[in-house]
Scaffold this motif. Structure first.
Motif, PDB file in Angstrom:
ATOM      1  N   GLN A  18       6.474   3.177   7.076  1.00 41.48           N
ATOM      2  CA  GLN A  18       6.496   3.160   5.612  1.00 41.48           C
ATOM      3  C   GLN A  18       7.822   2.611   5.101  1.00 41.48           C
ATOM      4  N   GLN A  19       8.933   3.022   5.777  1.00 36.90           N
ATOM      5  CA  GLN A  19      10.238   2.524   5.356  1.00 36.90           C
ATOM      6  C   GLN A  19      10.302   1.012   5.472  1.00 36.90           C
ATOM      7  N   GLN A  20       9.727   0.480   6.566  1.00 37.67           N
ATOM      8  CA  GLN A  20       9.805  -0.964   6.734  1.00 37.67           C
ATOM      9  C   GLN A  20       8.932  -1.662   5.691  1.00 37.67           C
ATOM     10  N   ARG A  21       7.853  -1.008   5.263  1.00 36.97           N
ATOM     11  CA  ARG A  21       7.039  -1.599   4.189  1.00 36.97           C
ATOM     12  C   ARG A  21       7.819  -1.629   2.887  1.00 36.97           C
ATOM     13  N   VAL A  22       8.593  -0.549   2.637  1.00 31.61           N
ATOM     14  CA  VAL A  22       9.428  -0.531   1.429  1.00 31.61           C
ATOM     15  C   VAL A  22      10.439  -1.679   1.490  1.00 31.61           C
ATOM     16  N   ALA A  23      11.064  -1.843   2.666  1.00 28.89           N
ATOM     17  CA  ALA A  23      12.043  -2.916   2.815  1.00 28.89           C
ATOM     18  C   ALA A  23      11.394  -4.275   2.579  1.00 28.89           C
ATOM     19  N   LEU A  24      10.153  -4.402   3.036  1.00 26.29           N
ATOM     20  CA  LEU A  24       9.410  -5.641   2.841  1.00 26.29           C
ATOM     21  C   LEU A  24       9.151  -5.882   1.351  1.00 26.29           C
ATOM     22  N   ALA A  25       8.690  -4.823   0.664  1.00 29.59           N
ATOM     23  CA  ALA A  25       8.427  -4.938  -0.767  1.00 29.59           C
ATOM     24  C   ALA A  25       9.706  -5.311  -1.511  1.00 29.59           C
ATOM     25  N   GLU A  81       0.803  -1.223   0.000  1.00 29.57           N
ATOM     26  CA  GLU A  81       0.000   0.000   0.000  1.00 29.57           C
ATOM     27  C   GLU A  81       0.837   1.274   0.000  1.00 29.57           C
ATOM     28  N   LEU A  82       1.897   1.271  -0.826  1.00 32.91           N
ATOM     29  CA  LEU A  82       2.753   2.461  -0.901  1.00 32.91           C
ATOM     30  C   LEU A  82       2.937   2.923  -2.347  1.00 32.91           C
ATOM     31  N   GLY A  83       2.037   2.486  -3.237  1.00 33.25           N
ATOM     32  CA  GLY A  83       2.184   2.816  -4.649  1.00 33.25           C
ATOM     33  C   GLY A  83       2.336   4.308  -4.913  1.00 33.25           C
ATOM     34  N   HIS A  84       1.708   5.136  -4.072  1.00 28.58           N
ATOM     35  CA  HIS A  84       1.708   6.580  -4.315  1.00 28.58           C
ATOM     36  C   HIS A  84       3.019   7.240  -3.890  1.00 28.58           C
ATOM     37  N   LEU A  85       3.914   6.496  -3.226  1.00 29.16           N
ATOM     38  CA  LEU A  85       5.140   7.117  -2.714  1.00 29.16           C
ATOM     39  C   LEU A  85       6.380   6.669  -3.499  1.00 29.16           C
TER      40      LEU A  85
END
Lengths: 352, 259
Positions: free
Chosen positions: A141-148, A125-129
């Protein structure tokens, strides 16, 4: 069980100089499994993860992945996604470039990479960033990016080293559910290092409890919580009352354990008479009143209102007991005499 | 208290900046000598500076030697800092000290030594010789600057890159070096400023064809007190300020980017 393990650690030891951080450790992890390595800091759980990732080499023993021994395989050839506690994003790259990094390393065509980056970011759920820099994002959010980034190349295994340790409680609980959900949806094999026992209980298929470089017990959360194998496990997972005594007699429906203060407690396990044992009694198994088979007359020494339950400290014949009572027992006051009761099935007996 | 602090600060600034400020008007002197007060305003000494063959050559030499020696020092200093990174113990500490030694050695000693060696290997009075000499003096600066930057590079980011499929050279090129870039650029700027400034070693190594601007000023000062020296000093100061401002701007931009 006929399945062969996906990751097998066989007799793995690791020493740094004279100190043995991991001691002939045995661990099998199956495909699609979520396994937590749980233990206090310095218990060797992170060292094991580092060895699975390939950043350290076992001093003895070997690690197999899908039937192949990988001890000599460099980290970048192992095809494992890794998530770190401090996120470890590349600050000089945008979010999309970060997520695209593993695809770039695999020389995946740009158009295909773009769709996969978009899909991976959508998943968290970070497509907009996508065009932001990591430093412009919040910790979660950073950890979600790392996950992706760790999932976008569809790795064989995802390794997580206390990934939620730096997040605040609310966010951590949200991320726990999100990761669990991703695990189910994508059928990932995840090895998750944590020192937070409630995190391990909520997320894992199986938990390996580490202590001093050894696995004390490995099992499902239910087994680890209800039937701990050692005192260490019982005390590390959740809150527990431990009562030490000797097996007095054993019959067809269980045993009787004599505590030093002459209390006798019935348990349903059948034990060798004369053996020293510890009884593990979870606080929520304790009730008020005289029914249940085991009744101890106690005095309330402390009561704390916790919102969803009442935490009471009781002075019993053999020391302090902690109880978790429903809020309907709110009338209790310090100094009041009460009867605390529990059934033989509520007890779990451990070697002393 | 505030007044005393301000006054003390002012005294310090005047002490540091005074000599620079005094030299500035002399650059515009219409007369033929380096004296104050000046005899009238003129740009004739700037014309001399940029048209006289000896001055022009020295400006070019300074730029060539400065760019080449700082590039060399930056490459070597970065490699050294990467090699020294994360290693401790006595042998490594001694190696580190050895790398930083040129900073503590008097330039005269270094100059005599290098002149002897250069005579043997045929590098005397050559551009290569001057460039290498300046690089030797600058390497400690670049090592220090890059090592400081590397110390702040997150090791787990490098591990993450490896786990994502990057072989060690790719990790270095795509993660470590870009993250250390501000320190590398700073090292280059320091090295360049150091080379522009260097006279003592240059006197030993450079022939007439490699004479640098600083050296030319030094020699002119001995022969005649032409205001061209002041014009050169003026240009020097302006150039230094420009380099400094660029450095600050780069740093600011980097900070803004990673915020």
């Amino acid at each position: 069980m006929s399945r062969s393990p996906f990751i097998r650690c066989d007799g793995v030891s690791k020493s740094f100089g004279a100190s043995r951080v991991i001691d002939s450790l045995q661990l099998d992890i199956f495909q699609g499994e979520f396994v937590s390595l749980l233990g206090p800091s310095g218990s060797g759980k992170t060292t094991l993860l580092t060895m699975i990732a390939g950043f350290e080499r076992p001093s003895e023993g070997g690690i197999w992945l899908d039937g192949y021994r990988i001890d000599d395989l460099a980290p970048h050839r192992r095809n494992m996604g890794m998530v770190f506690q401090n996120y470890a994003l590349f600050p000089h790259m945008s979010v999309a470039e970060n997520v695209g990094f593993p695809l770039r390393m695999r020389k995946i065509a740009r158009s295909e990479a773009r769709t996969r980056i978009a899909r991976a970011l959508e998943m968290v759920e970070l497509g907009h960033l996508a065009e932001r820099r990591p430093s412009q994002l919040s910790g979660g959010q950073q950890q979600r990016v790392a996950l992706a980034r760790a999932l976008v190349f569809e790795p064989r295994v995802v390794l997580m080293d206390e990934p939620l340790g730096a997040l605040d409680k609310r966010l951590r609980e949200q991320m726990q559910l999100d990761i669990r959900d991703l695990h189910r949806r994508l059928g990932l094999t995840i090895v998750f290092v944590t020192h937070d026992q409630s995190e391990a209980l909520t997320m894992s298929d199986r938990i390996a409890v580490f202590n001093n470089g050894r696995i004390e017990q490995i099992g499902t959360p239910e087994v680890i919580y209800d039937r701990p194998a050692t005192r260490f496990v019982a005390e590390f997972i959740g809150e527990t009352n431990l009562m030490t005594g000797k097996v007095a007699e054993t019959g067809a429906d269980g045993s009787v354990i004599a505590l030093p203060g002459n209390t006798r407690i019935r348990v349903h396990q059948r034990l060798e008479p004369g053996v020293d044992v510890s009884i593990c009694l979870r606080p929520e198994r304790l009730h008020l009143g005289g029914k249940g088979g085991n009744v101890l007359s106690c005095q309330v020494t402390d009561r704390v209102y916790m919102g969803d339950h009442l935490r009471v400290a009781l002075d019993g014949p053999d020391g302090t007991l902690i109880g978790r009572l429903p809020c309907s027992a709110n009338g209790l006051r310090a100094g009041m005499p009460i009867n605390a009761s529990f059934t033989p099935e509520d007890c779990w007996v451990l070697p002393a | 208290m505030g007044v005393i602090k301000f006054a003390w600060g002012l005294v310090c600034v005047i002490f540091l900046m005074g000599p620079l400020l005094v030299i500035l008007p002399i650059a515009f002197n219409a007369g033929s000598f380096m004296v104050l007060p000046i005899e009238g305003w003129s740009l004739r000494w700037f014309t001399v500076l940029f048209t006289d063959p000896a001055w022009r050559l020295s400006i070019w030499n300074s730029l060539i030697v400065g760019v080449a020696s700082s590039a060399l020092a930056t490459v070597l200093g970065t490699l050294a800092a990467l090699g020294l990174r994360g290693h401790f113990g006595l042998p490594m500490t001694l190696t580190r000290i050895a790398f930083l030694l040129p900073m503590a050695t008097p330039a005269v000693v270094l100059g005599v030594g290098m002149q002897l060696v250069y005579a043997r290997i045929g590098l005397s009075s050559s551009y290569a010789g001057v460039i290498v000499g300046h690089a030797v003096l600058s390497i400690p600066l670049t090592i220090l600057s890059v090592a400081a930057a590397l110390a702040s590079v997150d090791r787990t980011a490098e591990r993450a890159a490896a786990s994502l499929g990057a072989a060690p050279p790719k990790v270095l090129w795509l993660v470590t070096l870009p993250m250390a870039l501000p320190g590398i650029v700073t090292g280059f700027v320091f090295a360049f400023a150091n080379s522009l400034d260097e006279v003592v070693l240059t006197i030993f190594l450079a022939g007439p064809n490699q004479r640098t601007l600083a050296q030319q000023m030094f020699l002119q000062l001995r022969d005649n007190l032409s205001p061209a020296i002041a014009a050169a000093a003026f240009s020097f100061i302006i150039a230094t300020v420009c380099v400094g401002v660029t450095g600050l701007w780069l740093r600011h931009r980097n900070a803004a980017r990673s915020r």
